[in-house]
Design a protein around this motif. Structure first.
Motif, PDB file in Angstrom:
ATOM      1  N   SER A   5       0.836  -1.192   0.000  1.00 29.07           N
ATOM      2  CA  SER A   5       0.000   0.000   0.000  1.00 29.07           C
ATOM      3  C   SER A   5       0.873   1.246   0.000  1.00 29.07           C
ATOM      4  O   SER A   5       2.002   1.229   0.513  1.00 29.07           O
ATOM      5  N   GLN A   6       0.346   2.293  -0.597  1.00 30.41           N
ATOM      6  CA  GLN A   6       1.079   3.557  -0.674  1.00 30.41           C
ATOM      7  C   GLN A   6       0.140   4.702  -0.316  1.00 30.41           C
ATOM      8  O   GLN A   6      -1.048   4.665  -0.630  1.00 30.41           O
ATOM      9  N   SER A   7       0.708   5.708   0.320  1.00 33.62           N
ATOM     10  CA  SER A   7      -0.096   6.882   0.645  1.00 33.62           C
ATOM     11  C   SER A   7       0.757   8.141   0.604  1.00 33.62           C
ATOM     12  O   SER A   7       1.976   8.073   0.851  1.00 33.62           O
ATOM     13  N   ARG A   9      -2.430   8.601  -2.253  1.00 35.96           N
ATOM     14  CA  ARG A   9      -2.543   8.155  -3.646  1.00 35.96           C
ATOM     15  C   ARG A   9      -2.295   9.312  -4.603  1.00 35.96           C
ATOM     16  O   ARG A   9      -1.773   9.130  -5.699  1.00 35.96           O
ATOM     17  N   TYR A  10      -2.669  10.507  -4.173  1.00 34.67           N
ATOM     18  CA  TYR A  10      -2.476  11.694  -4.997  1.00 34.67           C
ATOM     19  C   TYR A  10      -1.919  12.804  -4.110  1.00 34.67           C
ATOM     20  O   TYR A  10      -2.328  12.951  -2.962  1.00 34.67           O
ATOM     21  N   PRO A 106      -0.035   0.653  -5.675  1.00 39.00           N
ATOM     22  CA  PRO A 106      -0.788   1.401  -6.689  1.00 39.00           C
ATOM     23  C   PRO A 106      -0.105   2.694  -7.117  1.00 39.00           C
ATOM     24  O   PRO A 106      -0.464   3.280  -8.126  1.00 39.00           O
ATOM     25  N   THR A 108       1.843   6.603  -5.998  1.00 37.20           N
ATOM     26  CA  THR A 108       1.417   7.952  -5.595  1.00 37.20           C
ATOM     27  C   THR A 108       1.641   8.868  -6.785  1.00 37.20           C
ATOM     28  O   THR A 108       2.753   8.966  -7.290  1.00 37.20           O
TER      29      THR A 108
ATOM     30  N   SER B  41      -3.550   3.451 -13.585  1.00 37.81           N
ATOM     31  CA  SER B  41      -3.633   3.812 -12.162  1.00 37.81           C
ATOM     32  C   SER B  41      -3.289   2.657 -11.229  1.00 37.81           C
ATOM     33  O   SER B  41      -3.709   2.647 -10.063  1.00 37.81           O
ATOM     34  N   GLN B  42      -2.563   1.673 -11.733  1.00 36.17           N
ATOM     35  CA  GLN B  42      -2.102   0.572 -10.890  1.00 36.17           C
ATOM     36  C   GLN B  42      -0.614   0.337 -11.132  1.00 36.17           C
ATOM     37  O   GLN B  42      -0.061   0.744 -12.148  1.00 36.17           O
TER      38      GLN B  42
END
Lengths: 113, 112
Positions: A5-7, A9-10, A106, A108, B41-42
Motif C-alpha cells: 500500500s502507498q499513501s 494516492r495523490y 498502486p 502515488t 492507475s495501478q
C-alpha cells in the motif's frame, strides 16, 4: 492477503515544497524498491533497500531525493524543494528477496504546480 | 541488463489470441525473461517468467526459441479487461535481480 500500500494516492505540491511519500510493503518482505514513472513511460528505478539498509540509490535523480526504511518495514521517499519535473507516479515494490517476483503498490501520483 | 524491443501498441478484438513479441538480442546466458502487466492507475503485475522453450500458466504462455534472442507472450482469448500495457524484461536468474528495467512496453487495446 494485504498487498503493498502507498499513501497518499495523490499529492499536489507547489514548486519548492517538500513532500513525503509512504510505502507499506507486504509483511515479511525483505526487499523494497522505489520507481518513478513518467506519463507514457515505463517505471524507472530509484532506490533499493534490503531490510533497513539502502543498498542501491543510483537511480535517485538528485540530492533532493531521499529515501529511508529505518525499521526494515515501512519506507518513506522524501523529495525536497519539489520541481515541476518531479511530477510523476512514484511506485513502491516489495519482494521476499532479491531474486523474487516484485509486488507493486498502486503508486502515488505527484503533481508539482 | 539486456535491452528489449517490443511494439509500442497493438489492437485486438475480444476472443482473439494475442501474441506480443519482444526482441532481446543481447540476452546473457543466465538471464530470465519476465513479463509484467500494468493497468491504468495501478502498479505493474507479474504475469509470467521463463528461461527457454515454453512456459504456461493460468494467464498466459511464453514462447522462447532456442537462440533466446526473442520471446513471445501469448494471451489466449482476450477480453476487454486485458487492455493494459505489457512489459518485457530480461534479467539475471530469477528475473528480479535487483531493480527491474522497464522499457516503454506494448499498449494492448482490446475492442468489443
Amino acid at each position: 492477503g494485504a498487498g503493498v500500500s502507498q499513501s497518499p494516492r495523490y499529492k499536489v505540491a507547489k514548486r519548492g515544497q517538500d513532500v513525503a511519500l509512504r510505502c507499506d510493503p507486504i509483511s515479511g518482505h525483505v526487499s523494497l524498491f522505489w520507481y518513478q514513472q513518467a506519463l507514457g513511460q515505463g517505471p524507472e528505478f530509484l532506490t533499493y533497500f534490503q531490510n533497513e539498509a539502502q543498498l542501491d540509490k543510483s537511480g535517485l535523480p538528485s540530492d533532493r531525493f531521499f529515501a529511508e526504511r529505518p525499521e526494515g518495514s515501512v519506507s518513506t521517499l522524501k523529495i525536497q524543494r519539489t520541481q515541476q519535473e518531479d511530477s510523476a507516479v512514484y511506485l513502491c515494490a516489495s519482494s521476499p528477496g532479491m531474486n523474487y517476483e516484485q509486488y507493486f503498490g498502486p503508486g502515488t501520483r505527484l503533481t508539482v504546480t | 541488463l539486456a535491452k528489449t524491443t517490443q511494439p509500442i501498441s497493438m489492437d485486438s478484438y475480444e476472443g482473439q489470441e494475442v501474441n506480443i513479441t519482444c526482441s532481446h538480442n543481447n540476452i546473457a546466458t543466465n538471464d530470465y525473461i519476465t513479463w509484467y502487466q500494468q493497468f491504468p492507475s495501478q502498479g505493474p503485475r507479474f504475469i509470467i517468467q521463463g528461461y527457454k522453450t515454453k512456459v504456461t500458466n493460468e494467464v498466459a504462455s511464453l514462447f522462447i526459441p532456442a537462440d533466446r534472442k526473442s520471446s513471445t507472450l501469448s494471451l489466449p482469448r482476450v477480453s476487454l479487461s486485458d487492455t493494459a500495457v505489457y512489459y518485457c524484461l530480461v534479467g539475471r536468474e530469477g528475473g528480479s535481480q535487483g531493480n527491474l528495467i522497464f522499457g516503454k512496453g506494448t499498449k494492448l487495446s482490446v475492442k468489443p
